[in-house]
Design an enzyme around this catalytic site. Structure first.
Site, PDB file in Angstrom:
ATOM      1  N   LEU A  33     -42.512  -6.567  58.079  1.00 13.10           N
ATOM      2  CA  LEU A  33     -43.612  -6.069  59.010  1.00 13.10           C
ATOM      3  C   LEU A  33     -42.645  -4.738  60.658  1.00 13.10           C
ATOM      4  CD1 LEU A  33     -43.431  -9.521  61.313  1.00 13.10           C
ATOM      5  CD2 LEU A  33     -45.231  -8.271  59.410  1.00 13.10           C
ATOM      6  N   HIS A  37     -48.619  -4.201  62.097  1.00 13.61           N
ATOM      7  CA  HIS A  37     -48.923  -5.834  62.320  1.00 13.61           C
ATOM      8  C   HIS A  37     -48.050  -6.269  63.800  1.00 13.61           C
ATOM      9  CE1 HIS A  37     -47.141  -5.513  58.489  1.00 13.61           C
ATOM     10  NE2 HIS A  37     -47.995  -5.534  57.948  1.00 13.61           N
ATOM     11  N   LYS A 149     -56.587  -0.957  59.357  1.00 15.17           N
ATOM     12  CA  LYS A 149     -56.576   0.610  57.672  1.00 15.17           C
ATOM     13  C   LYS A 149     -57.184  -0.661  57.073  1.00 15.17           C
ATOM     14  CE  LYS A 149     -51.414   0.600  56.354  1.00 15.17           C
ATOM     15  NZ  LYS A 149     -52.244   0.688  55.359  1.00 15.17           N
ATOM     16  N   SER A 186     -46.076  -0.637  55.752  1.00 11.47           N
ATOM     17  CA  SER A 186     -45.056  -0.951  54.379  1.00 11.47           C
ATOM     18  C   SER A 186     -44.509  -0.527  52.873  1.00 11.47           C
ATOM     19  CB  SER A 186     -45.270  -2.955  54.334  1.00 11.47           C
ATOM     20  OG  SER A 186     -45.668  -3.975  55.331  1.00 11.47           O
TER      21      SER A 186
END
Ligand code: PAF
Length: 282
Positions: A33, A37, A149, A186
């Protein structure tokens, strides 16, 4: 905050909350995360009495040649971020808990999934729709939170919720960016220093395109070409796609009007990054 690994434990906890009349928000994630997030979790905490974060790298949305094995994982770090953001429960199942060995039921969407990421990742959205449906059935949330996104994913989930009559409000949340404009992801951790320095070109190119629309340009092709040329000027960027589509149908458009999504997917080395802008009421 609790971390549980089984479907039974999630169901028991949510049932107890619902019995007390508490509302439940779900933030589905694949872990590792970041602030993107965190913003989803914080929004969910604001709008619900209890918040569940699912932390599961879903194998069915990765093709065999993709990064399932190397996808970054760090539950301890995730737990600290969830706790700080105010989540109440992390659901962190093993793949065997989510999928029986002989599982053969999948959720397939026949439109919205063929363009953009669906073109080069043909099984991806079936995996996403299947796991998100399962999470909805396991957690039974009042609201679920997704980042803009992954704009195509957001459109797909909204359509799935409508088509399958899930009684869940889908909340789309804005992209969170690094200081230089790169969308948080990520996968940014895969980038070398050189590639990381090149990657903000995506945001810069999209901003240029967005500005054209805000100044009155309505030709999707002209805006698309501007974005494409700007990205092509960066030697380390290798374009997968640059598209302008209707945000509801994910079909390409000629004239910019209504709800519009300009989306890009670009390789920096082996890392494929996505970014976009959404304009509504044009
Ligand atoms: O956006 C993601 O991280 C994933 O696609 C999701 C929605 C958690 C499903 O695995």
């Amino acid at each position: 905050m609790n971390i549980v690994k089984t479907i039974a434990e999630v169901r028991e906890q949510v049932k107890a909350w619902k019995k007390e009349g508490l509302s439940v928000g779900l933030v589905p994630t694949m872990g590792y995360l970041h602030e993107g997030h965190q913003s989803l979790i914080e929004r969910a905490v604001k709008e619900n009495d209890r918040v569940v974060v699912s932390d599961f790298v879903n194998p069915t949305q990765f093709a065999p040649n993709e990064d399932l094995e190397s996808y970054p994982r760090d539950l301890e770090r995730d737990a600290a971020l969830c706790e700080k953001a105010g989540a109440d429960l992390i659901f962190h199942p093993e793949p065997e808990e989510m999928y029986a060995k002989d599982a053969c039921t999948f959720v397939d969407m026949r439109a919205l999934t063929k363009n953009l990421c669906g073109k080069t990742r043909p099984i991806h959205f079936s995996g996403v729709c299947t796991v998100v449906s399962k999470l909805f059935l396991i957690v039974n949330p009042d609201r679920a939170y997704f980042g803009e996104k992954d704009a195509q994913q957001l459109a797909v989930i909204r359509r799935m919720v409508r088509d399958l009559n899930f009684d869940i409000e889908i909340v789309g949340c804005p992209i969170i960016r690094e200081e230089d404009g790169l969308a948080k992801s990520s996968r940014n951790t895969y980038l070398t220093k050189e590639l990381r320095e090149a990657a903000p070109v995506l945001h810069k190119a999209l901003e240029e395109g967005k500005q054209m629309v805000l100044e009155g340009e309505r030709s999707a092709e002209k805006v698309r070409e501007t974005i494409k040329k700007r990205i092509e000027a960066e030697p380390l960027a290798k374009i997968d796609y640059v598209e302008i589509v209707d945000f509801e149908t994910i079909e390409p458009i000629e004239t910019i009007k209504g709800s519009v999504l300009a989306a890009v997917a670009v390789y920096f080395g082996k890392t494929r990054l996505i970014d976009n802008f959404i304009l509504t009421d044009i």
